[in-house]
Scaffold this motif. Structure first.
Motif, PDB file in Angstrom:
ATOM      1  N   VAL A   1       0.831  -1.130  -0.069  1.00 33.22           N
ATOM      2  CA  VAL A   1      -0.042   0.112   0.052  1.00 33.22           C
ATOM      3  C   VAL A   1       1.073   1.361  -0.143  1.00 33.22           C
ATOM      4  O   VAL A   1       2.160   1.175   0.233  1.00 33.22           O
ATOM      5  CB  VAL A   1      -1.094   0.142   1.192  1.00 33.22           C
ATOM      6  CG1 VAL A   1      -1.805  -1.179   1.124  1.00 33.22           C
ATOM      7  CG2 VAL A   1      -0.382   0.317   2.448  1.00 33.22           C
ATOM      8  N   GLY A   2       0.372   2.455  -0.272  1.00 30.31           N
ATOM      9  CA  GLY A   2       1.076   3.761  -0.197  1.00 30.31           C
ATOM     10  C   GLY A   2       0.343   4.575  -1.154  1.00 30.31           C
ATOM     11  O   GLY A   2      -0.205   4.395  -1.960  1.00 30.31           O
TER      12      GLY A   2
ATOM     13  N   ARG B   1       6.532   1.145   6.486  1.00 30.29           N
ATOM     14  CA  ARG B   1       5.622   0.248   7.595  1.00 30.29           C
ATOM     15  C   ARG B   1       5.601  -1.066   6.804  1.00 30.29           C
ATOM     16  O   ARG B   1       5.508  -1.151   5.899  1.00 30.29           O
ATOM     17  CB  ARG B   1       4.230   0.903   7.673  1.00 30.29           C
ATOM     18  CG  ARG B   1       3.199   0.511   8.632  1.00 30.29           C
ATOM     19  CD  ARG B   1       2.367   1.333   9.178  1.00 30.29           C
ATOM     20  NE  ARG B   1       1.594   1.813   7.836  1.00 30.29           N
ATOM     21  CZ  ARG B   1       0.356   1.223   7.301  1.00 30.29           C
ATOM     22  NH1 ARG B   1      -0.163   0.153   7.912  1.00 30.29           N
ATOM     23  NH2 ARG B   1      -0.160   1.740   6.094  1.00 30.29           N
TER      24      ARG B   1
ATOM     25  N   ALA C   1       3.676  -0.745   3.484  1.00 29.21           N
ATOM     26  CA  ALA C   1       3.688   0.397   3.199  1.00 29.21           C
ATOM     27  C   ALA C   1       4.850   1.180   2.542  1.00 29.21           C
ATOM     28  O   ALA C   1       5.909   0.963   3.099  1.00 29.21           O
ATOM     29  CB  ALA C   1       3.254   1.320   4.088  1.00 29.21           C
TER      30      ALA C   1
ATOM     31  N   VAL D   1       1.023  -6.384   5.599  1.00 32.50           N
ATOM     32  CA  VAL D   1       1.193  -5.265   4.982  1.00 32.50           C
ATOM     33  C   VAL D   1       2.458  -4.363   4.865  1.00 32.50           C
ATOM     34  O   VAL D   1       2.925  -4.155   5.944  1.00 32.50           O
ATOM     35  CB  VAL D   1      -0.047  -4.019   5.499  1.00 32.50           C
ATOM     36  CG1 VAL D   1       0.078  -2.785   4.810  1.00 32.50           C
ATOM     37  CG2 VAL D   1      -1.296  -4.873   5.545  1.00 32.50           C
TER      38      VAL D   1
ATOM     39  N   ARG E   1      -8.963  -0.246   0.796  1.00 29.06           N
ATOM     40  CA  ARG E   1      -8.914  -0.172   2.334  1.00 29.06           C
ATOM     41  C   ARG E   1      -9.715  -1.257   2.756  1.00 29.06           C
ATOM     42  O   ARG E   1      -9.237  -1.921   3.991  1.00 29.06           O
ATOM     43  CB  ARG E   1      -9.268   1.020   2.598  1.00 29.06           C
ATOM     44  CG  ARG E   1      -9.598   1.360   4.143  1.00 29.06           C
ATOM     45  CD  ARG E   1     -10.461   2.633   4.498  1.00 29.06           C
ATOM     46  NE  ARG E   1      -9.692   3.607   3.747  1.00 29.06           N
ATOM     47  CZ  ARG E   1      -8.783   4.335   4.180  1.00 29.06           C
ATOM     48  NH1 ARG E   1      -8.277   4.278   5.189  1.00 29.06           N
ATOM     49  NH2 ARG E   1      -8.365   5.386   3.430  1.00 29.06           N
TER      50      ARG E   1
ATOM     51  N   HIS F   1      -5.136  -0.215  -3.351  1.00 30.49           N
ATOM     52  CA  HIS F   1      -5.670   0.886  -2.707  1.00 30.49           C
ATOM     53  C   HIS F   1      -7.109   0.628  -2.203  1.00 30.49           C
ATOM     54  O   HIS F   1      -7.785   1.598  -1.618  1.00 30.49           O
ATOM     55  CB  HIS F   1      -6.201   2.027  -3.889  1.00 30.49           C
ATOM     56  CG  HIS F   1      -4.926   2.844  -4.318  1.00 30.49           C
ATOM     57  ND1 HIS F   1      -4.423   3.051  -5.470  1.00 30.49           N
ATOM     58  CD2 HIS F   1      -3.867   3.575  -3.754  1.00 30.49           C
ATOM     59  CE1 HIS F   1      -3.401   3.504  -5.637  1.00 30.49           C
ATOM     60  NE2 HIS F   1      -3.158   3.907  -4.409  1.00 30.49           N
TER      61      HIS F   1
ATOM     62  N   GLU G   1       6.564   4.679   0.844  1.00 32.84           N
ATOM     63  CA  GLU G   1       6.392   6.122   0.686  1.00 32.84           C
ATOM     64  C   GLU G   1       7.741   6.605   0.233  1.00 32.84           C
ATOM     65  O   GLU G   1       8.873   6.205   0.833  1.00 32.84           O
ATOM     66  CB  GLU G   1       6.071   6.718   2.047  1.00 32.84           C
ATOM     67  CG  GLU G   1       4.582   6.491   2.345  1.00 32.84           C
ATOM     68  CD  GLU G   1       4.217   6.751   3.832  1.00 32.84           C
ATOM     69  OE1 GLU G   1       4.723   8.190   4.443  1.00 32.84           O
ATOM     70  OE2 GLU G   1       3.580   6.170   4.527  1.00 32.84           O
TER      71      GLU G   1
ATOM     72  N   TYR H   1      -3.554   5.308   6.488  1.00 29.77           N
ATOM     73  CA  TYR H   1      -3.836   6.580   5.764  1.00 29.77           C
ATOM     74  C   TYR H   1      -5.220   6.720   5.982  1.00 29.77           C
ATOM     75  O   TYR H   1      -6.145   6.993   4.975  1.00 29.77           O
ATOM     76  CB  TYR H   1      -3.510   6.206   4.212  1.00 29.77           C
ATOM     77  CG  TYR H   1      -2.246   5.965   4.038  1.00 29.77           C
ATOM     78  CD1 TYR H   1      -1.108   6.642   3.997  1.00 29.77           C
ATOM     79  CD2 TYR H   1      -1.934   4.442   3.628  1.00 29.77           C
ATOM     80  CE1 TYR H   1       0.223   6.166   3.870  1.00 29.77           C
ATOM     81  CE2 TYR H   1      -0.633   4.096   3.230  1.00 29.77           C
ATOM     82  CZ  TYR H   1       0.454   4.964   3.380  1.00 29.77           C
ATOM     83  OH  TYR H   1       1.661   4.550   3.262  1.00 29.77           O
TER      84      TYR H   1
ATOM     85  N   TYR I   1      -4.925  -0.930   6.430  1.00 34.70           N
ATOM     86  CA  TYR I   1      -4.366  -0.310   5.192  1.00 34.70           C
ATOM     87  C   TYR I   1      -3.637   1.142   5.722  1.00 34.70           C
ATOM     88  O   TYR I   1      -2.804   1.622   5.011  1.00 34.70           O
ATOM     89  CB  TYR I   1      -5.846   0.309   4.538  1.00 34.70           C
ATOM     90  CG  TYR I   1      -5.668   1.013   3.162  1.00 34.70           C
ATOM     91  CD1 TYR I   1      -5.133   0.311   2.042  1.00 34.70           C
ATOM     92  CD2 TYR I   1      -5.728   2.248   3.238  1.00 34.70           C
ATOM     93  CE1 TYR I   1      -5.121   0.869   0.964  1.00 34.70           C
ATOM     94  CE2 TYR I   1      -5.713   3.022   1.930  1.00 34.70           C
ATOM     95  CZ  TYR I   1      -5.252   2.393   0.947  1.00 34.70           C
ATOM     96  OH  TYR I   1      -4.878   3.172  -0.194  1.00 34.70           O
TER      97      TYR I   1
ATOM     98  N   LYS J   1       4.965   1.851  -5.640  1.00 35.83           N
ATOM     99  CA  LYS J   1       4.388   0.464  -5.473  1.00 35.83           C
ATOM    100  C   LYS J   1       4.671  -0.301  -6.820  1.00 35.83           C
ATOM    101  O   LYS J   1       5.034  -1.403  -6.867  1.00 35.83           O
ATOM    102  CB  LYS J   1       2.997   0.533  -5.219  1.00 35.83           C
ATOM    103  CG  LYS J   1       2.580   1.228  -3.889  1.00 35.83           C
ATOM    104  CD  LYS J   1       1.309   1.324  -3.511  1.00 35.83           C
ATOM    105  CE  LYS J   1       0.422   2.018  -4.341  1.00 35.83           C
ATOM    106  NZ  LYS J   1       0.628   3.546  -4.792  1.00 35.83           N
TER     107      LYS J   1
END
Ligand code: ADP
Ligand code: ADP
Length: 228
Positions: free
Chosen positions: A34-35, A217, A209, A207, A197, A195, A211, A226, A224, A41
């Motif tokens: 995710v991100g 993470r 993450a 999961v 959630r 995306h 960025e 965010y 999820y 990604k």
């Protein structure tokens, strides 16, 4: 099984999409990626099936370093890694059977082997009755099931899914998720960028993450995040 060691990626236009990423994914895991948009990604996912090469660092898939892999070995890697896309990418001029068979023809499987295995995977995705249909005669969910059948037909160890539910309604998305879960239960490692959630928060898998091209993470039974 899949290991990235200090991987960097700068695109030719100067965009730094991956900035020192390290991760280890064990055989049989189910991992959500995710991100925010533009976080890296897709770049991460493309590196694993060698659509993109790292600028620096090591990417090991099944013990082989993709950074050093010879071009002629790439088809063998692709046999071991199935990919599922948001927009299905089925060939419109071929029927369901032919779309799936094509993935076996490129690795030179025999005709009887292709016939047997394509019918097996059509059974797994519950589309045996639509083998002769053209993609445009199918619903979005059915088209995604065909693309999953195509992705697993060569018995890959790893299934990569880039936003597989992005074009589907919530109910159909859950059908697809249950199918992916079944495939994972049979031992196939699944890495899925999403995306969605609701799906991530309900399935409670690992999961990761991303960025700014880094892992921000990494949770075992994650959410999820965010919150909006
Ligand atoms: P995500 O999938 O999280 O949205 P991407 O991996 O697609 O992120 O993109 C990460 C960054 O790399 C973004 O800034 C994007 O614009 C850039 N990027 C992605 N692909 C390319 C490319 N082929 N050439 C140049 N820049 C790219
Ligand atoms: P083989 O046909 O080589 O003996 P299996 O039938 O055990 O192998 O399946 C190997 C791979 O095929 C699995 O990792 C998975 O990708 C896919 N597969 C086979 N049967 C199923 C099933 N019922 N549900 C989901 N995936 C399956």
């Amino acid at each position: 099984m899949i290991e990235l060691n200090d991987v960097w990626k700068t695109y030719p236009n100067g965009v730094m999409a991956m900035n020192g990423m390290s991760i280890y994914i064990q055989s049989g895991e189910f991992v959500y990626v995710v991100g925010p948009s533009g976080a890296g990604k897709s770049t991460f996912i493309k590196m694993i099936y060698r659509e993109e090469r790292p600028t620096r660092g090591e990417i090991l898939v099944g013990g082989e370093n993709l950074a050093h892999m010879k071009e002629r070995h790439v088809p063998y890697l692709r046999r071991n890694i199935g990919v599922v896309f948001q927009d299905f990418k089925l060939l419109p001029s071929m029927n369901v059977f032919e779309n799936i068979a094509f993935a076996m023809e490129v690795v030179e499987a025999s005709k009887p082997e292709i016939r047997r295995r394509v019918m097996d995977v059509l059974d797994i995705v519950r589309l045996k009755n639509k083998a002769r249909f053209q993609p445009h005669e199918l619903s979005g969910g059915e088209q995604q099931r065909v693309s999953i059948a195509r992705a697993i037909v060569n018995n890959p160890d790893v299934l990569i899914c880039d936003e597989p539910t992005g074009n589907l309604d919530p109910e159909t998305s859950w059908e697809i998720m249950h199918l992916l879960e079944e495939i994972n239960d049979r031992g196939t490692t699944i890495i899925m960028a999403t995306h969605n959630r609701e799906i991530v928060n309900n399935m409670r898998k690992r999961v990761i993450a991303i960025e700014n091209g880094r892992i921000s993470r990494d949770e075992v039974r994650g959410r999820y995040g965010y919150e909006s």
